[in-house]
Write a protein that holds these residues in place. Structure first.
Motif, mmCIF file in Angstrom:
data_model
loop_
_atom_site.group_PDB
_atom_site.id
_atom_site.type_symbol
_atom_site.label_atom_id
_atom_site.label_comp_id
_atom_site.label_asym_id
_atom_site.label_seq_id
_atom_site.Cartn_x
_atom_site.Cartn_y
_atom_site.Cartn_z
ATOM 1 N N GLU A 48 0.828 -1.201 0.000
ATOM 2 C CA GLU A 48 0.000 0.000 0.000
ATOM 3 C C GLU A 48 0.867 1.257 0.000
ATOM 4 O O GLU A 48 0.554 2.245 -0.680
ATOM 5 N N ALA A 49 1.966 1.229 0.762
ATOM 6 C CA ALA A 49 2.867 2.377 0.790
ATOM 7 C C ALA A 49 3.490 2.602 -0.578
ATOM 8 O O ALA A 49 3.627 3.743 -1.039
ATOM 9 N N LEU A 50 3.869 1.517 -1.261
ATOM 10 C CA LEU A 50 4.456 1.656 -2.586
ATOM 11 C C LEU A 50 3.434 2.202 -3.576
ATOM 12 O O LEU A 50 3.771 3.010 -4.449
ATOM 13 N N ARG A 118 -5.955 14.854 -1.044
ATOM 14 C CA ARG A 118 -6.721 13.594 -1.038
ATOM 15 C C ARG A 118 -7.572 13.398 -2.290
ATOM 16 O O ARG A 118 -7.542 12.309 -2.880
ATOM 17 N N PRO A 119 -8.367 14.371 -2.731
ATOM 18 C CA PRO A 119 -9.155 14.117 -3.946
ATOM 19 C C PRO A 119 -8.296 13.865 -5.176
ATOM 20 O O PRO A 119 -8.668 13.080 -6.053
ATOM 21 N N ILE A 120 -7.133 14.508 -5.238
ATOM 22 C CA ILE A 120 -6.245 14.306 -6.382
ATOM 23 C C ILE A 120 -5.724 12.876 -6.404
ATOM 24 O O ILE A 120 -5.803 12.177 -7.425
ATOM 25 N N PHE A 121 -5.227 12.393 -5.268
ATOM 26 C CA PHE A 121 -4.627 11.062 -5.230
ATOM 27 C C PHE A 121 -5.679 9.961 -5.300
ATOM 28 O O PHE A 121 -5.420 8.888 -5.848
ATOM 29 N N THR A 122 -6.857 10.213 -4.753
ATOM 30 C CA THR A 122 -7.919 9.219 -4.857
ATOM 31 C C THR A 122 -8.344 9.030 -6.305
ATOM 32 O O THR A 122 -8.581 7.898 -6.750
ATOM 33 N N ALA A 129 -4.438 3.713 -2.055
ATOM 34 C CA ALA A 129 -3.186 4.405 -2.370
ATOM 35 C C ALA A 129 -3.175 5.817 -1.800
ATOM 36 O O ALA A 129 -2.148 6.294 -1.294
ATOM 37 N N ALA A 130 -4.326 6.501 -1.844
ATOM 38 C CA ALA A 130 -4.397 7.876 -1.342
ATOM 39 C C ALA A 130 -4.111 7.951 0.150
ATOM 40 O O ALA A 130 -3.510 8.916 0.634
ATOM 41 N N GLY A 267 -6.185 -2.953 -10.835
ATOM 42 C CA GLY A 267 -5.997 -3.145 -9.410
ATOM 43 C C GLY A 267 -4.782 -2.400 -8.867
ATOM 44 O O GLY A 267 -3.928 -1.935 -9.624
ATOM 45 N N PRO A 268 -4.677 -2.274 -7.529
ATOM 46 C CA PRO A 268 -3.564 -1.537 -6.915
ATOM 47 C C PRO A 268 -2.202 -2.169 -7.180
ATOM 48 O O PRO A 268 -1.182 -1.477 -7.141
ATOM 49 N N VAL A 269 -2.165 -3.459 -7.443
ATOM 50 C CA VAL A 269 -0.878 -4.096 -7.755
ATOM 51 C C VAL A 269 -0.308 -3.513 -9.046
ATOM 52 O O VAL A 269 0.888 -3.227 -9.154
ATOM 53 N N ALA A 270 -1.151 -3.333 -10.060
ATOM 54 C CA ALA A 270 -0.698 -2.764 -11.329
ATOM 55 C C ALA A 270 -0.249 -1.322 -11.147
ATOM 56 O O ALA A 270 0.739 -0.886 -11.762
#
Length: 444
Positions: A48-50, A118-122, A129-130, A267-270
């Motif tokens: 998640e940090a990555l 937060r809205p940008i990263f989400t 990830a955000a 997905g977050p892995v990609a």
């Protein structure tokens, strides 16, 4: 070319480039090493940090690219052309204008990344990830945006005067301190991703204070005049190159942002995997920056003196150097993509996708190096139209081409990676095609 203008051979031009490029390249290698350590620390903090690190990555890169290479290149170009035309008083007055521009840009980064992160990263990487991205971004930009802009702008003043070695030595100290400081704050002191951001800010403040002391003492060959009235003409000379270059840096990072947003559906892995591979791609920027910063100063001096033949020759020699250097790295990555991916990701699934991305993108690194060198040379010449075309072409091919290859032609995630590689290649070819007499001449 004027009758008095010197006609330097290719060997002499290469020697002049290397003289200025070597210290900046050494600084860039230290910077690249520091960034590698930062990526490894983020990976050690978890998947998640990555992923959070990956979504902030384009903005941290944009800060460096704008302050050192884009608007910094505008400052180098303006100072070099003023000195080439024998106008030291103009160069002295230019410093106040450059610092004013730097503070306005730093404020813009703080507004976006500290007030509304937060809205940008989400939107880019999703809520998981955000959650990791926000504390990192708030610390990184809240403490580091102002000193980074100050340090890089003042370093650009020194490079415009040909003092590349001095600028590199000061900034190198920051990049030596940052990895250890960031790791200490992130892991042993338990601050996590926020610790990495704080480490960057503290290191940059040290560089900014030292750089200010050196420049104000006259290390650029003149003492800056900070009490002169603002002059619209001096702002225009910096912004005519720097603003266009900043727009191009934004386009380059927007490419990464939009590709990341497209990969969110996998997905977050990609997302984490592409962030790791993009980090290696963007490590080509420090590698090309050593040559590029020399080109901006040397081409600017030649253009200021009216020697356009020398300006074009300098650009092609430097472009060849950057092409070869990045080609060596790119081919090495393409031959062992999984091994290189392992440096950035310990998670097996993330590593597999990152390796797949590098297998496609690695061979394009040579074109990236050529394009970056010609981009910096164009800043020195004040001829920015074709670099704009090249940057927009890269964006269109990577994003629209990626959608076509991945979805319409059924290539899936590989289609996105292929489109990124094709966009980088087009960027290099188009940027280089502009360095010809019909574009680079006094008549223009």
């Amino acid at each position: 070319m004027s009758a008095a203008a010197p006609r330097l051979g290719y060997a002499s031009v290469a020697g002049a480039i290397l003289t200025l490029a070597v210290p900046t390249t050494m600084q860039s290698l230290l910077q690249a090493g520091a960034v590698l350590v930062e990526t490894v620390v983020a990976a050690r903090l978890g998947r998640e940090a990555l992923a959070g690190y990956a979504v902030v990555l384009p903005f941290t890169l944009l800060l460096g690219q704008m302050s050192a290479g884009a608007m910094g290149g505008g400052v180098v170009s303006a100072i070099a052309r003023a000195l080439g035309a024998k106008r030291p008083d103009e160069a002295s007055a230019m410093v106040l204008h450059a610092l004013t521009i730097a503070m306005l840009f730093a404020a813009a980064f703080i507004l976006a990344m500290v007030v509304f992160p937060r809205p940008i990263f989400t939107a880019i990487g999703g809520p998981e990830a955000a959650a990791e991205a926000v504390p990192y971004a708030v610390a990184f930009f809240g403490l580091g945006a102002v000193p980074a802009w100050l340090a890089n702008t003042l370093a650009s003043v020194l490079r415009g005067a040909g003092r590349h070695g001095l600028a590199a030595r000061i900034n190198s100290m920051a990049w030596l301190v940052f990895p250890a400081l960031g790791w200490l704050l992130a892991e042993p002191l338990g601050l996590g991703m926020a610790g990495l951001g704080l480490g960057f800010g503290l290191a940059m403040w040290g560089a900014a204070l030292m750089m200010g002391w050196v420049v104000m003492r006259g290390a650029a060959g003149f003492r800056p005049s900070l009490l002169v009235p603002f002059q619209a003409a001096l702002f225009r000379r910096i912004l005519a190159v720097g603003a266009v270059a900043c727009a191009l840096a934004t386009v380059a990072n927007l490419t990464t942002i939009l590709v990341t947003a497209q990969l969110k559906s996998y997905g977050p892995v990609a997302v984490a995997a592409y962030g790791a591979s993009a980090r290696l791609e963007f490590l080509m920027i420090p590698l090309a920056f050593g040559v590029g910063s020399a080109l901006t100063a040397l081409v600017g001096r030649a253009a200021g003196a009216g020697n356009w033949e020398l300006a074009r020759r300098t650009a092609w020699v430097g472009g060849g150097m950057a092409f070869l250097a990045c080609a060596v790295v790119g081919l090495s990555v393409a031959l062992a993509p999984q091994r290189f991916a392992g440096f950035f990701a310990s998670d097996a699934e993330v590593q597999a996708i990152a390796g797949l991305a590098l297998a496609f993108i690695g061979p394009a690194f040579a074109g990236f190096g050529l394009g970056m060198a010609m981009y910096f040379a164009a800043m020195g010449a004040g001829r920015m139209r074709w670099p704009v075309v090249a940057g927009l072409s890269r964006l269109g091919i990577a994003v629209l081409g990626g959608h076509l290859l991945a979805n319409e032609l059924g290539m899936g995630i590989e289609g996105h990676f292929l489109a990124v590689a094709l966009g980088i290649t087009a960027y290099g070819a188009l940027a280089a095609s502009a360095v010809r007499a019909s574009v680079w001449s006094a008549r223009r």
